[in-house]
Design an enzyme around this catalytic site. Structure first.
Site: not given
Ligand code: BDR
Ligand code: CA
Length: 314
Positions: A14, A127, A241-242
Site C-alpha cells: 500500500d 507490506t 518497517h517494510d
Molecule cells: C506499517 O503501516 C504503514 O503505515 C507502513 O507502510 C507499514 O507497512 C507500519 O505499521
Molecule cells: Ca506498508
C-alpha cells in the site's frame, strides 16, 4: 545470477514511503524475479496507492504486471494514514509517470495466475493490510502449496502503533490476518519488535542525496517527508518497517528470528488487531510464524545504501 536460480516474487503493498523503499531494494535483489505488483488500500485509498505503485515501478525499472486489489478490508471500515504518508500516500519528491498500465484482472487473479504459471514456489512480500493475500487463500486454496513463504510487515508482540496493542496493517484487517495465520502457509513476520529498531537517522540518509542517482535522491526526499511526522511524535529517525520484510529474505543473518505460535485477536473491545504471542507455548500448538525480534541496525543501514547504490552514480 541466472534466471533459473531466481526466486519468483510478488510485491503486495500500500505504498506508502516505507513500502516504496522496500520496493527500491527488492528491484535490486538479484535473487528475485519480480513477477507482479499488487496493491491494497491502507496508507491511502486504493486509487492513490495504485498510482504510487505504478510510479515506483517506473522509477525503479520494475517491468511487471500491476493489478489493483482490495479497496476495503474484509469486515471493518478503511483507515488511512495521511498523517504519515501525505494526501497522495507518497508525498515528497516528484516521481516519473507510470510506464505500465493496470492489468484488467484483479490482484487476486493476477496472484493466482503467477502461482499457477510458476514452476517454482512463489514468495509473497506483503507490506500492507493482508486483505489480498487472505482473498487469494480463500479463493484458491489449491494454490497454497505454490507459496514458498509470505514475508509480511505487520503486528508486534510487545506493543502496537495505532492502538496500544495493534499495529496498523493488522488492525486494518484482522480477519484477513487471521485467515493467513491459520492457513498453514509459512510466514515470516516483521512486526514492530524489529521494525521500530530498523531506524535510519537524518545524518545517515544525507549520503543518499549525494549518491548521484535519481532513485537514491528520491529515497532521501521520501525520508525527509516521512520523518517530519515521526519527528513530531518523538522519533529520532525514520522507522523503515517494510524494508525488513524484503531484507529478511536475502539477508537473514542480520535478523534474530524465533518460531512461535501467534493468534490474531479479531474481537476484543480494546485489543482488536493484536498479534498475541504464545511465548511459553501454553496453548501447546505448533508454531505458525517465524517472527523477527531484532536486527543489526548498522548493517541494515549499510545494506540500504548498498542496494540504492546499485542504481548508479558513486
Ligand atoms: C506499517 O503501516 C504503514 O503505515 C507502513 O507502510 C507499514 O507497512 C507500519 O505499521
Ligand atoms: Ca506498508
Amino acid at each position: 545470477m541466472s534466471e533459473i536460480n531466481k526466486r519468483p516474487v510478488i510485491l503486495d503493498g500500500d505504498p506508502g514511503h516505507d513500502d516504496a523503499v522496500a520496493w527500491v531494494i527488492a528491484a535490486k535483489c538479484e535473487e528475485f524475479d519480480i513477477k507482479a505488483i499488487t496493491t491494497v488500500a491502507g496508507n491511502q485509498t486504493l486509487e492513490k496507492v495504485t498510482y504510487n505503485a505504478q510510479r515506483i515501478a517506473a522509477l525503479c525499472g520494475i517491468d511487471c504486471p500491476i493489478a489493483k486489489g482490495a479497496a476495503v478490508p474484509l469486515v471493518g471500515n478503511l483507515i488511512i494514514a495521511p498523517g504519515y504518508h501525505g494526501v497522495s500516500g507518497l508525498d515528497g519528491p516528484k516521481l516519473p509517470e507510470p510506464k505500465r498500465a493496470i492489468e484488467n484482472i484483479p490482484a487476486v487473479e493476477l496472484m493466482a495466475k503467477v502461482l499457477k504459471e510458476s514452476k517454482d514456489k512463489v514468495t509473497i512480500i506483503a507490506t500492507g493490510p493482508q486483505t489480498n493475500v487472505a482473498c487469494l487463500l480463500l479463493a484458491h486454496p489449491e494454490l497454497k502449496e505454490k507459496i514458498e513463504v509470505i514475508s509480511l510487515m505487520g503486528g508486534g508482540l510487545r506493543n502496537g502503533n495505532w492502538t496500544a496493542p495493534a499495529e496498523f496493517n493488522i488492525l486494518e484487517d484482522p480477519e484477513a490476518a487471521y485467515i493467513e495465520y491459520h492457513s498453514g502457509v509459512p510466514i515470516i513476520m516483521a512486526g514492530l519488535d524489529v521494525t521500530e529498531k530498523a531506524m535510519i537517522f537524518p545524518s545517515e540518509w544525507e549520503e543518499f542525496r549525494n549518491m548521484g542517482n535519481d532513485v537514491a535522491r528520491t529515497v532521501a526526499e521520501w525520508l525527509d517527508f516521512f520523518f517530519k511526522h515521526l519527528h513530531e511524535i518523538g522519533w529520532e529517525g525514520a522507522t523503515l518497517h517494510d524494508p525488513c520484510a524484503v531484507l529478511a529474505l536475502v539477508h537473514p543473518e542480520i535478523f534474530t528470528m524465533k518460531d512461535m505460535y501467534i493468534e490474531i485477536e479479531t474481537k476484543g473491545e480494546y485489543c482488536r488487531g493484536e498479534t498475541v504471542p504464545d511465548w511459553d507455548n501454553r496453548l501447546g500448538k505448533d508454531s505458525n510464524v517465524k517472527v523477527i525480534l531484532d536486527l543489526d541496525r548498522v548493517r541494515f543501514v549499510e545494506l540500504l545504501k548498498e542496494y540504492t547504490r546499485k542504481y548508479g552514480g558513486k
